[in-house]
Each structure stands twice: as C-alpha cells, then as structure tokens.
Design a protein around this motif. Structure first.
Motif, PDB file in Angstrom:
ATOM      1  N   HIS A 148       0.826  -1.214   0.000  1.00 53.83           N
ATOM      2  CA  HIS A 148       0.000   0.000   0.000  1.00 53.83           C
ATOM      3  C   HIS A 148       0.861   1.265   0.000  1.00 53.83           C
ATOM      4  CE1 HIS A 148       0.617   1.042   4.341  1.00 53.83           C
ATOM      5  NE2 HIS A 148       0.917  -0.234   4.388  1.00 53.83           N
ATOM      6  N   GLY A 195       0.713   4.135  -2.767  1.00 54.66           N
ATOM      7  CA  GLY A 195       0.526   5.545  -2.428  1.00 54.66           C
ATOM      8  C   GLY A 195       1.501   6.431  -3.185  1.00 54.66           C
ATOM      9  N   ALA A 200      -6.091   8.611  -1.867  1.00 54.88           N
ATOM     10  CA  ALA A 200      -5.293   7.623  -2.580  1.00 54.88           C
ATOM     11  C   ALA A 200      -3.800   7.784  -2.319  1.00 54.88           C
ATOM     12  CB  ALA A 200      -5.584   7.676  -4.075  1.00 54.88           C
ATOM     13  N   ASN A 220      -3.758   5.802   1.356  1.00 54.08           N
ATOM     14  CA  ASN A 220      -3.131   4.534   1.031  1.00 54.08           C
ATOM     15  C   ASN A 220      -1.856   4.344   1.824  1.00 54.08           C
ATOM     16  OD1 ASN A 220      -4.231   2.599  -0.762  1.00 54.08           O
ATOM     17  ND2 ASN A 220      -4.200   4.120  -2.379  1.00 54.08           N
ATOM     18  N   VAL A 280      -3.706  -3.076   3.316  1.00 50.89           N
ATOM     19  CA  VAL A 280      -5.159  -2.960   3.205  1.00 50.89           C
ATOM     20  C   VAL A 280      -5.738  -4.368   3.031  1.00 50.89           C
ATOM     21  CG1 VAL A 280      -5.200  -0.627   2.278  1.00 50.89           C
ATOM     22  CG2 VAL A 280      -4.942  -2.549   0.730  1.00 50.89           C
ATOM     23  N   ASN A 321      -6.061  -2.987  -4.736  1.00 53.87           N
ATOM     24  CA  ASN A 321      -5.467  -1.669  -4.560  1.00 53.87           C
ATOM     25  C   ASN A 321      -4.592  -1.323  -5.758  1.00 53.87           C
ATOM     26  OD1 ASN A 321      -5.207   0.665  -3.121  1.00 53.87           O
ATOM     27  ND2 ASN A 321      -3.712  -0.120  -1.675  1.00 53.87           N
ATOM     28  N   TRP A 364      -5.039   1.605  -8.903  1.00 55.81           N
ATOM     29  CA  TRP A 364      -4.080   2.555  -9.461  1.00 55.81           C
ATOM     30  C   TRP A 364      -4.021   2.465 -10.970  1.00 55.81           C
ATOM     31  CZ3 TRP A 364       0.648   2.116 -12.138  1.00 55.81           C
ATOM     32  CH2 TRP A 364       1.316   3.334 -12.330  1.00 55.81           C
ATOM     33  N   THR A 407     -11.178   1.815  -4.187  1.00 58.43           N
ATOM     34  CA  THR A 407     -10.421   2.344  -3.047  1.00 58.43           C
ATOM     35  C   THR A 407     -11.328   2.489  -1.832  1.00 58.43           C
ATOM     36  OG1 THR A 407      -8.906   3.535  -4.491  1.00 58.43           O
ATOM     37  CG2 THR A 407      -9.042   4.296  -2.224  1.00 58.43           C
TER      38      THR A 407
END
Lengths: 130, 538, 230
Positions: free
Chosen positions: B28, B32, B92, B96, B108, B114, B118, B173
């Motif tokens: 995650h 991010g 996000a 994240n 997560v 996830n 993206w 998300t």
C-alpha cells in the motif's frame, strides 16, 4: 470457517415461492386493477427480492453489519428516487403572477431533427398521472 | 518512558529496486507513491490550463484564446483537477500510505485490488490526456446535456469514458478502505481510539461507494446517447436534460465531500500534534464526518436552483444545504478549541493548517450565500461561485493535502525537508491564493459571469489582481517540488518520530518496513495522548 | 511513549492454509473481509442500476401511454421464460454454495455447470429478443420506426429497455465468466468446508444479478397487459 448451512429443502421451498410469485405477477398484470397494477407488481417484486436476499444470500443468518449494509443501499437508492421525484412531481404546483420558470410541460419542437425523431404533437401533461 | 524503535536498514523503498517491483507491487505504501506521481502530474497539467485561463482574463477582450479554445481550457482544467487531483489526492496518496500504518495493519484488505485501482486510475487519466491531445472537450466539466449529448463536436466520448473508468478506481479504493477499517484494526484499536483521519477516510469511503456508481451510470447514459443514439436526455424525443443534471449532481455534490473530508482528517492529525493537545470534542468530530457524508447526499439540487426545478423542491434543498453546513462548523469550532491552551509548534504542516482554517471558513460561509435561494438567483453562474468553490477546494482541500504531505513526508521518505522553504511555500500559497480568488467574490457579486473569455472593461482591475495572484500561487506550488526532491538525497534523516507525534505510524521506523511493523502493535490508549507527553519540543 | 506496549504478538499457526493471505491473521478474518467487500460492491451495483431506474421512473410517469405501447411490443413468453430460467439459476447457485460448504466436490462442479447452462440460456434468449427488436426497427437511433404520434416517447422507452437489459446482460456475461472460473477451481478440488469463499462470493454476485431481473421483468414486460391505459 463458520457459515450457516441451509438444508436443501429450504432452497427448494424458496424457489417454489419465487415461481408462484412470478406466475402471480403475470396473472395480476392481465387483470385491470387500474392505478393499482403498478404498486402490486412492485410489491410482488420486492417480496421476491427479499426472499432471495434473506435465504439465497443468507442475510437472515448473517451479521448485523450485513443487514445494515443491505438497508443502507436501498435507503440511499430511495433518497435518490424520492428527492428527485419530489422535484418533478411538484412542478406546476405554484405559478407566480409573472409566470413559471419550471419546465412543467413538454413543448412542441419545430425545426430540423437530426436523430430521425418525428416532431411531437402536444403530448400528455407530465405532472400528474392520468 | 521512550521505547527505542529498532531500525532496520531495509525498508519498503530499498528492499526491491526493479521497475517491475514498483509497477507490480501489492504494498500500500508503494501504491501511495505511485498515486503521488500521477496526481502530481495531473496537478501540474491542470495548473497549466489555469495559467492559460488567467492569462486570457488579464484583458477584457478575447485576444489570447478564442471562445471555443477558452471553453476547452476551463473544461479540461475542471476535469483534470476534480477527477484526477481533488478526489484522489488525500485518500489515494496519503490514505493509502498512512491508513494501514495508523490502524496497526500489515496492508489494506485487498492489496491486489489496490494495485488494480491505481492502474484503472492511470488508464482513465491517459484516456483524458488523449482527449486533450485530440483537442479536448468544450462542455464544461459538468457535461450538461443536450450540448454534450447532441451539440458539441468535441471529444466528449473519450473524456466521458476516461472519467467513467477512473470512477471505478474511486469505488474500489473506498471499498478497500471500509473493509480494512472494519476488519483489520490492531488489537485494542477500538473505534473510539481511531485517529480522526481514519474516521474521515471511513466517511469518505462511504460516499465513494454510494455516490460514484451514479456518475458512472450517468456518463454511460451520456455515452449511449452520444455514441449509440439512445435517447434518454434528448428533448426532441420528450427527454429531459435536467434529468442529467439531477443524476450528475447526485454524485458530484457528495464528491465535494470526498474532496474535503480527508483533508479535514489531516487537519485533525496535524493540529493535535502541533498544539501538543488532544483534539477537542473527539467524538463530535468523528460523528460530524459521518454526518457530512450522509447529509451530503441530500443537497445536490442546490446546483439546479435556476435550472427549472419546482420552487417547493428548491425550498427543501435550500434548507438541507444550510443543515449540511452544521457538522462542518462543529469541526471548525472543535479545531479552534484544540488550539486554546495548546503549545503551538510553528512548523510547516501547522502553517498549512492555519491557512486551511481561515480559507475553509470563508469558503464554507460563502456556500451559505449560495444556498440562499434569492441570493443564488443573482450569484449563480457568476465568479462568486467560482471563488466559493476554489476557497474550499484549493484553500481547503489542497491546503489540507499539503499539510498532510508535509506531515507524513518524513515517514514516507525517511528524510526531513527544509522547514524554512516549506514555510515560504505555505506563505506564498496563502498570499497568492487570496489575491487570486478574493477579488473573484467581488467580480461575481458585480455580475461577471463564469466561463466567459471576455468581460466588460470595468472588471479589468479585479481580473488583473486575480491573475497576479495566480502567478504568486504558481510559485508557491512549484517550490515544494524542489525542496521535496532535494530532501530525498540531501535531507536530514528523519528517524521514527521527528514530530514526537502520537499514532501507530510514528512508532515504527522511517521509511517503514515493507510489512509495516516488526510485531503487531497492541493499543491501550486513545489517539491523541499528548497531555501525557512532554510539552516542550525542539 | 506511544500507544501501549509493543509486544511481540505474533500468532504462530502450526498449519498455514494455502489460501491464507499474509496480511490477514487467520482464515476467519480473511473470509469476513472478503464477504464484507463483496457486499459493499453490491451496494455500488444497486446505485449503478439505480440511476437507470430513476430515469425509468420519471419517464413512466410522464409518458404512460408510450410506456404501455412499448411494453406491449416485448415478448412476454420469452421474458417470462427468462425469469424462470434466472430464478432457477439462483437455486442451482445456492445449491452449489451448499455443496461447497459440505465438501461435496463433484456436486459443486455439477451445480455450477448447471448455473452456467441456465445463464447461457438466458443470454441466448436475450439475443433472439434483441434480434427481433432490430428487425422491427425498435432500436433507437436514426433507423427507429414506430407507428403513431407517441413514437418519440416510445423511443425513450426502448432506449431505457436497451440500456437496462444491456447493462444487465453485461453483468450476466461477467457472471458466466466468474462461474466458469469457479467451476474450474472446484474441478481442481480447491474448495473445502474450511475455505470456499470464492464460491460464496460468486453466489452473492449471481443472486444480485437475478434480483435486478426480478425487477426488470415487471417494469419492462408487464406495464399495461390489462390495457387500462391503452
């Protein structure tokens, strides 16, 4: 991992109930109930959906959170439908002395149409069902 | 007593180096960072459109851009900033990165989903960029029918599809965050020990999950109408273009709460740390996030006040729009009370917090002007509205995002940026922002319409002030690019907790391990136990 | 000192189930998370179809005659048959989940295959319905033809008919794809009473798609069969 196991008979019974309801809704559609036809059809559909949710999707035996989530989904759908229709259904209730800004009725369209649509005759009023 | 954090030289950044290890990551934290790259790109792209708009508006005549090109500029500025910056920025990027750390989780709930989020986000962005290269869209970011469905000859289909695709990133998300917060909190992390940023992310996720599908189907209907000639909004068939507006704003109003709730969460985190105090009225702030999320779904038709909705419906929505301001006010009062008798620590993140407090206040209050039916008739579609939403979106949300970036940068990178430069950026942004958008309230009140590339000469002075402010704002926004990147190589090593903050994310090394914690933390106290700490900090 | 003691609190399982993902503590947590995730996804689907339902609701109220005329053109036998087929497929899906829960591996495969077959039947019938609409020029657009002054409004009805049933059919196609994946996994003996989460999630999705049709059938096919409007 835990999970409620329903007996086969439960599923068969629910299936039977769904079949009966389907036949019922078709029969009811052919009977003239006037303005009630639509609510009756929706009620039967909601009942069928409830059976599927409770028994096929195991919500009856599920957690409170699951039940809350199902409730929330339909609640917000209800908000979207009811608040929007509150606008449309109250159009034309009030017209000031200087006229209304509400799009209360369908206007006649003149001029070239490019999608192949034909020009409308003054169509039925929209705000209240016949 | 201090626990020494065992620091390993291996962290989530350096444990694997290949490009593939980044593009196929399930971590995650890395995701991010991936979002940070695309969101930053979109921010600068949207900024270029803004610059062109403000350049054109320095003179009353349409001498730089034609009307048609100008339409495309403000449309692409809006589309880029709304869907590819404001909606994803805090959740996000910062969400994240920090959320699993803050609840003591390893990741997560659905790491693969996830990553997919993206990719979906980036593909949607590429669709939109493609549309820009092909000439963009001229309908306004609001895509109103029948112009968007019948009249416009611009690239509505490609942009519509791009935004449609990106919506799924938001949905996934939100879904991921909700499940993570429900099911993956560390032992002892009860709901009321959660940091307020987590409450904010949870409320935001609710909105993402409930609202985004509606814009998805609305854009799909637009695509059907434009591409397949299905007639849903076509007035020539008896369709109602205002129906599009109802459907569009049913999402797009809650969307503004997606944009502001997470930054509000950031403010809670930063204000607690840099006042060395518990946030005043924790449960009020937590519940107000949920209240904003729910109430936010009840007010959308205030965007349709002059579109021809019934006066009775307008009355209801006006009343509800006043009501939705209340939970925001609750937060603002609680933050102010947090400052009282706190020990203010003047670091860059706190500068952005102060900026937020003032600017969000103005933005929020001017919303009430617009919620008032009589005033709205005069102010709608003028620069007053433009100023209002920029005060909230830029003065509020982007300030909050920058506060968060400056707060968590040491955790993300293990490096400290130059604090003086950070404060300078904050000051430039604050001054530039007010100079850009303050005059626009007056312009709107005086009657200058929005989305016009020409205006009467008597409005020029205010427009020039606004454009001058925009150039200062631009410098303020570009500055972090330099000192952040500089810090990666030359910044002082941050250590686990440079801000001496509470929160689980500060109990582990900076940058964190790939698996976040060497051992699962156990939580025994509330989120902001600052009164038990030293008041004196460096 | 931050939030309480950081204890070395690793749980060590003697046996690591192959399906357990590393970021979860145990299969129970993973299963609860997965189920919650699927339910939230279904929430998004309710709102997704909800937008089309809103459009339908508005225009049905505005144009009852056109709605009656358009609905009349739909084949109630094919629609009714499809309803029975889809509800039947929900039954077979529920039985497939049950078989997975009880470890009846071959029965799981069988019921899943049955579900796929019923799903494909639905899609085939839908294809023939669409074909007929195309031949009658009821597809909205430049080639739309409908007798009478209600024609423009009826075009809206058919626009919503195609939008609703088209989006539904897309979900069916995806569903058949999901079921095929599950069938393959079941055939490879991946599911046990200890872990059958994908089957359960697939079931939830499939039932949802069935529920949508439970509403679409009366909304589209049964508007005015008793001729109280026209």
């Amino acid at each position: 991992m835990s999970g409620h196991i329903s007996p086969k008979s439960t599923y068969i019974t629910i299936f039977g109930a769904l079949m009966v309801c389907t036949i019922l809704t078709v029969i009811a559609a052919f009977i003239n109930l006037g303005d009630l036809n639509f609510p009756v059809a929706i009620t039967i559909a909601v009942f069928k959906a409830t059976l599927v949710v409770l028994f096929f999707m195991h919500v009856k035996y599920g957690s409170k959170l699951t039940k809350l989530i199902v409730g929330v989904a339909f609640f917000f759908l209800g908000i979207m439908l009811s608040l929007t229709m509150a606008d449309y259904l109250s159009r034309g209730w009030y017209t000031s002395a200087r006229g209304s800004t509400s799009a209360g009725s369908i206007v006649n369209v003149t001029g070239p149409l490019t999608t192949g649509a034909q020009a409308l005759e003054p169509a039925a009023q929209n705000t209240s069902p016949k | 007593m201090e626990t020494t954090v065992v620091e390993s030289p291996v962290n989530y950044i350096n444990h694997k180096h290949t490009v593939a290890s980044w593009l196929l990551t399930y971590d995650h934290k890395r995701i991010g960072i991936l979002y940070l790259i695309v969101v930053s790109t979109a921010f600068f792209l949207g900024g270029i459109f803004a610059a062109l708009i403000r350049l054109e508006l320095t003179t009353p005549a349409g001498d730089l851009l034609s009307a048609d090109v100008y339409n495309r500029m403000f449309t692409m500025h809006g589309v880029t900033m709304v869907f590819f910056v404001l909606v994803p920025a805090v959740p996000a990027v910062l969400g994240n990165f920090a959320m699993p750390l803050m609840i003591g989780a390893k990741d997560v709930a659905f790491p693969k989903l996830n990553l997919m989020s993206w990719y979906i986000f980036t593909i949607g962005f590429l669709f939109t960029v493609t549309s820009m290269i092909l000439g963009g869209v001229d309908t306004g970011w609001t895509f109103y029918t029948p112009y968007s469905s019948q009249g416009s000859e611009s690239n509505v289909l490609i942009t519509g599809i791009g935004v449609f695709i990106t919506g799924f990133s938001s949905i996934l998300t939100g879904l991921n965050f909700m499940v993570t917060i429900h099911r993956m909190r560390a032992p002892g992390m009860t709901w009321f020990r959660l940091p307020l940023f987590i409450w904010a992310l949870y409320a935001t996720s609710l909105v993402m999950v409930l609202g985004t599908p509606v814009i998805a189907i609305t854009l799909l209907m637009l695509v059907f109408e434009r591409g397949l000639h299905l007639g849903i909004f076509d007035p020539r068939l008896g369709g109602d273009p205002v129906l599009f507006q109802h459907l569009f704003w049913f999402y797009s109003h809650p969307a503004v709460y997606i944009m502001i709730l997470p930054p509000m969460g950031v403010i809670s985190e930063v204000i607690a740390c840099f006042s060395r105090k518990n946030v005043f009225g924790y449960s009020f702030v937590a519940f107000s996030s949920l209240a904003i999320a729910v109430f936010g779904f009840l007010v959308w038709a205030h965007h349709l006040f002059v579109a021809g909705i019934s006066p009775y419906s307008a009355l209801i929505f006006s009343f509800l729009s006043f009501a939705v301001a209340i939970p925001s006010a609750v937060k603002t009062f609680n933050w102010t009370a947090t400052l009282y008798k706190g020990a203010i620590w003047w670091k860059t993140p706190m500068m952005f917090v102060f900026g937020f407090l003032g600017l969000f206040l103005i933005g929020g209050l001017t919303g009430l002007f617009l919620a008032s039916l009589g005033l709205d008739i005069h102010l709608t579609d003028t620069y007053f509205v433009v100023a209002h939403f920029h005060y909230i979106m830029v003065g509020g949300a982007i300030m909050g995002y920058f506060a968060g970036l400056h707060f968590w940068w040491p955790k993300m990178t293990g490096r400290m940026y130059n604090d003086t430069m950070g404060k300078m950026a904050a000051l430039l942004i604050f001054v530039g922002f007010n100079l850009t958008f303050g005059p626009q309230f007056i312009l709107g009140y005086l009657g200058m319409p929005r989305r016009y590339h020409v205006y009467p000469p008597e409005f020029q002075v205010l427009n020039v002030l606004s454009s001058a402010g925009a150039s200062i704002l631009a410098v303020g926004y570009v500055l972090p690019l330099f000192y952040f990147l500089y810090s990666l190589k030359f910044g002082e090593k941050a250590g686990a907790n440079p801000w001496k903050a509470t929160g689980l994310e500060w109990t582990t090394q900076s940058p964190p391990l790939a698996e976040n914690f060497p051992a699962t933390p156990i939580v025994t106290e509330g989120a902001y136990a600052y009164s038990k700490r030293e008041m004196k900090v460096a | 000192m931050p939030n309480g003691t950081i204890a070395a609190h690793e749980e060590h399982h003697g046996h690591h189930h192959p399906a357990l993902q590393h970021h979860f503590q145990d299969l129970d947590q993973q299963h609860e998370a997965a189920t919650l995730g699927m339910w939230l996804f279904l929430v998004t689907e309710v709102m997704f179809f909800g937008g089309l339902i809103l459009a339908y609701t508005l225009y049905r109220i505005w144009y009852p005659t056109a709605w009656a005329l358009g609905s009349e053109e739909l084949n109630i036998y094919l629609g009714g048959f499809n309803t029975i087929v889809l509800i039947g497929s929900s039954l077979t899906m529920a039985l497939a989940v049950r078989s997975a829960q009880t470890g009846a591996q071959r029965a799981t495969v069988g019921w899943l295959l049955f579900t796929i077959a019923l799903g494909l039947t639905f899609l085939v019938v839908k294809f023939f319905e669409y074909k007929e609409k195309f031949e009658l020029h009821h597809v909205p657009g430049p080639n739309f033809q409908f007798e009478g002054p209600q024609s423009p409004h009826v075009q809206i009805f058919f626009s919503l008919y195609f939008a609703l049933t088209g989006v539904h059919a897309l979900h069916m196609i995806i569903g058949v794809g999901l079921m095929s994946t599950l069938t393959f996994m079941a055939y490879r003996k991946r599911f046990t009473p200890e872990w059958y989460t994908p089957v359960e999630l697939g079931g939830l999705y499939w039932h949802f798609v069935d529920i949508v049709w439970i509403f679409l059938f009366p909304l589209l096919y049964l508007v005015d069969r008793s001729h109280h409007i026209i």
